[in-house]
Design a protein around this motif. Structure first.
Motif, mmCIF file in Angstrom:
data_model
loop_
_atom_site.group_PDB
_atom_site.id
_atom_site.type_symbol
_atom_site.label_atom_id
_atom_site.label_comp_id
_atom_site.label_asym_id
_atom_site.label_seq_id
_atom_site.Cartn_x
_atom_site.Cartn_y
_atom_site.Cartn_z
ATOM 1 N N GLY A 13 0.874 -1.175 0.000
ATOM 2 C CA GLY A 13 0.000 0.000 0.000
ATOM 3 C C GLY A 13 0.902 1.212 0.000
ATOM 4 N N ILE A 14 0.677 2.130 -0.945
ATOM 5 C CA ILE A 14 1.621 3.249 -1.088
ATOM 6 C C ILE A 14 0.867 4.551 -1.367
ATOM 7 N N GLY A 15 -0.006 4.884 -0.407
ATOM 8 C CA GLY A 15 -0.741 6.148 -0.511
ATOM 9 C C GLY A 15 -0.059 7.231 0.296
ATOM 10 N N LEU A 16 -0.848 8.060 0.953
ATOM 11 C CA LEU A 16 -0.291 9.175 1.740
ATOM 12 C C LEU A 16 0.749 8.683 2.751
ATOM 13 N N ILE A 17 0.378 7.663 3.531
ATOM 14 C CA ILE A 17 1.249 7.237 4.631
ATOM 15 C C ILE A 17 2.437 6.426 4.098
ATOM 16 N N GLY A 18 2.150 5.393 3.293
ATOM 17 C CA GLY A 18 3.235 4.552 2.771
ATOM 18 C C GLY A 18 4.237 5.371 1.966
ATOM 19 N N ALA A 39 1.392 -2.361 -4.492
ATOM 20 C CA ALA A 39 0.078 -1.701 -4.408
ATOM 21 C C ALA A 39 -0.916 -2.599 -5.114
ATOM 22 N N ARG A 40 -2.180 -2.206 -5.069
ATOM 23 C CA ARG A 40 -3.220 -3.054 -5.664
ATOM 24 C C ARG A 40 -3.231 -2.946 -7.184
ATOM 25 N N THR A 41 -2.996 -1.740 -7.686
ATOM 26 C CA THR A 41 -3.145 -1.519 -9.131
ATOM 27 C C THR A 41 -1.797 -1.233 -9.805
ATOM 28 N N GLN A 42 -1.712 -1.641 -11.068
ATOM 29 C CA GLN A 42 -0.506 -1.381 -11.850
ATOM 30 C C GLN A 42 -0.313 0.125 -12.046
ATOM 31 N N LYS A 43 -1.433 0.850 -12.153
ATOM 32 C CA LYS A 43 -1.365 2.303 -12.352
ATOM 33 C C LYS A 43 -0.558 2.964 -11.211
ATOM 34 N N THR A 44 -0.856 2.543 -9.982
ATOM 35 C CA THR A 44 -0.126 3.107 -8.838
ATOM 36 C C THR A 44 1.345 2.698 -8.886
ATOM 37 N N LEU A 45 1.601 1.434 -9.241
ATOM 38 C CA LEU A 45 3.001 0.982 -9.296
ATOM 39 C C LEU A 45 3.775 1.756 -10.365
ATOM 40 N N LEU A 73 2.258 -2.823 6.514
ATOM 41 C CA LEU A 73 0.963 -2.771 5.821
ATOM 42 C C LEU A 73 0.472 -1.325 5.829
ATOM 43 N N CYS A 74 0.294 -0.749 4.633
ATOM 44 C CA CYS A 74 -0.115 0.662 4.521
ATOM 45 C C CYS A 74 -1.354 0.800 3.638
ATOM 46 N N ALA A 75 -2.182 -0.246 3.589
ATOM 47 C CA ALA A 75 -3.440 -0.225 2.828
ATOM 48 C C ALA A 75 -4.573 0.127 3.804
ATOM 49 N N PRO A 76 -5.800 0.342 3.324
ATOM 50 C CA PRO A 76 -6.935 0.538 4.237
ATOM 51 C C PRO A 76 -7.120 -0.691 5.129
ATOM 52 N N GLY A 101 -2.276 1.123 10.327
ATOM 53 C CA GLY A 101 -3.735 1.213 10.336
ATOM 54 C C GLY A 101 -4.281 2.081 11.470
ATOM 55 N N SER A 102 -5.422 2.705 11.212
ATOM 56 C CA SER A 102 -6.006 3.654 12.168
ATOM 57 C C SER A 102 -6.805 2.987 13.284
ATOM 58 N N THR A 103 -7.074 1.693 13.164
ATOM 59 C CA THR A 103 -7.755 0.962 14.230
ATOM 60 C C THR A 103 -6.801 -0.158 14.645
ATOM 61 N N LEU A 127 0.018 9.146 14.163
ATOM 62 C CA LEU A 127 -1.109 10.084 14.252
ATOM 63 C C LEU A 127 -0.776 11.325 13.428
ATOM 64 N N ALA A 128 -0.767 11.136 12.125
ATOM 65 C CA ALA A 128 -0.456 12.242 11.222
ATOM 66 C C ALA A 128 -1.185 11.968 9.934
ATOM 67 N N GLY A 129 -1.654 12.996 9.296
ATOM 68 C CA GLY A 129 -2.334 12.758 8.025
ATOM 69 C C GLY A 129 -2.840 14.048 7.422
ATOM 70 N N HIS A 132 -5.560 14.164 1.785
ATOM 71 C CA HIS A 132 -5.159 13.710 0.442
ATOM 72 C C HIS A 132 -4.750 12.248 0.467
ATOM 73 N N SER A 133 -4.881 11.584 -0.684
ATOM 74 C CA SER A 133 -4.481 10.182 -0.742
ATOM 75 C C SER A 133 -3.726 9.893 -2.034
ATOM 76 N N GLY A 134 -3.173 8.682 -2.100
ATOM 77 C CA GLY A 134 -2.426 8.265 -3.285
ATOM 78 C C GLY A 134 -0.939 8.548 -3.163
ATOM 79 N N PRO A 135 -0.117 7.953 -4.057
ATOM 80 C CA PRO A 135 1.341 8.035 -3.936
ATOM 81 C C PRO A 135 1.913 9.435 -4.149
#
Ligand code: NAP
Length: 295
Positions: A13-18, A39-45, A73-76, A101-103, A127-129, A132-135
């Motif tokens: 998972g490679i969004g805001l946090i990753g 990541a889940r999608t080739q587009k993100t990779l 692990l940096c996915a939802p 993860g947040s929980t 505890l930072a964010g 915005h999301s995505g790489p």
């Protein structure tokens, strides 16, 4: 430069946090000698390759974790069970498995059963964010001066916990340990309920008659705007947080509704002192956040 904490860090998972962790690791060189990204999608990779903060991208999570001494692990959080099941048999002996993860109770419930013996599971939550999301959204100062909470299950290897703590300190974070159930209650009030309120108030405004709705957006500066920033967050991430911290969130919501009713009653009966006292308490909390540099 200090020795890197890990030899190979695999980020799933490679969004805001990753991508913030990856950017810091790449820039500093003292967190991991090698960064592998899944990541889940080739587009993100493909985008990660363009952005240049990974040494290698890998579309298969099981292959991404092979030979990694740290897996994060940096996915939802709703994706964690399936990810853990996919990578479990491929984790290297002695590796550290962590997450952002947040929980935390749900993560221990979902990931714990797939952690093989000899792998150290150290759940964590920075505890930072931002909304915005995505790489593209990550940045190297995201964790500066912010807390990261570690919620290792009892009996977790101390050396592994210390390595995860050191990773976060090198990201600029302050680190504290917390019991997972306590974490979930604290986060319910400081983060999950405020997001719940923001999504709800934006929905209410959107349901208003057409003419009023236009005015809401035109004159949003008077308070509504701050809710819309929070409400701009990723829908999948927040769906997963609400569903995975159900009890604590509903408990805090019930308390909030009692207090909201009391405030409504004070307004109805013209109880000026009550209203003033509540507003004053809000100001005090804001002032203490500013003093603690957490505003
Ligand atoms: P994000 O920007 O939305 O990125 C999510 C990443 O996870 C993407 O790379 C996505 O891949 C991948 N992903 C999504 N669904 C997946 C699935 N089913 N299986 C595998 N990978 C999947 O997320 P984020 O804001 O960085 O949040 C990541 C985690 O950090 C969440 O657990 C969240 O609770 C926690 N967290 C967030 C914040 C915050 O403010 N954002 C703060 C602290 C902690 P694709 O791009 O290929 O879809």
């Amino acid at each position: 430069m200090a020795e890197p904490v890990f030899k190979r860090l695999a980020l799933l998972g490679i969004g805001l946090i990753g991508s913030s962790v990856a950017r810091i690791a790449k820039a500093q060189g003292d967190i991991a000698a090698e960064i592998v990204v899944n990541a889940r999608t080739q587009k993100t990779l493909d985008r990660v390759v363009e952005l240049g903060f990974a040494d290698r991208v890998e579309p298969d999570p099981a292959k991404a974790v092979e030979g990694a001494d740290c897996v994060m692990l940096c996915a939802p959080v709703g994706a964690f069970a399936a990810l853990a099941e996919a990578i479990g048999p491929h984790l290297a002996h002695g590796a550290v498995l962590t997450d952002v993860g947040s929980t935390k109770q749900s993560v221990i419930r979902d990931v714990g059963p797939f952690v093989p013996s000899g792998v150290h599971f150290v759940p964590a939550h920075p505890l930072a964010g931002t909304e915005h999301s995505g790489p593209d959204s990550g940045f190297t100062t995201l964790f500066q001066g912010r807390w990261t909470l570690l919620t290792p299950p009892p009996g977790t290897d101390e050396a592994a916990i210390e390595k995860v703590a050191e990773l976060w300190r090198r990201c600029g974070s302050m680190v504290e340990r917390m019991e997972p159930g306590h974490h979930d209650r604290v986060l319910a009030i400081v983060s999950h309920l405020p997001h719940f309120l923001a999504f709800t108030i934006c929905g209410t405004a959107d349901d208003l008659a057409e003419e009023t709705r236009r005015e809401v957006t035109n004159f949003a500066a008077s308070g509504f705007r701050d809710f819309t920033r929070i409400a701009a967050s990723d829908p999948v991430m927040w769906r997963d947080i609400f569903l995975n911290n159900r009890e604590a969130l509903l408990e805090m919501l019930a308390r909030f509704m009692e207090d909201a009713q009391a405030m409504a009653r004070a307004i109805r009966w013209g109880d000026a002192a009550y209203i003033e006292d509540k507003v004053e308490r809000g100001r005090k909390i804001r002032r203490s956040l500013i003093e603690l540099k957490q505003a």
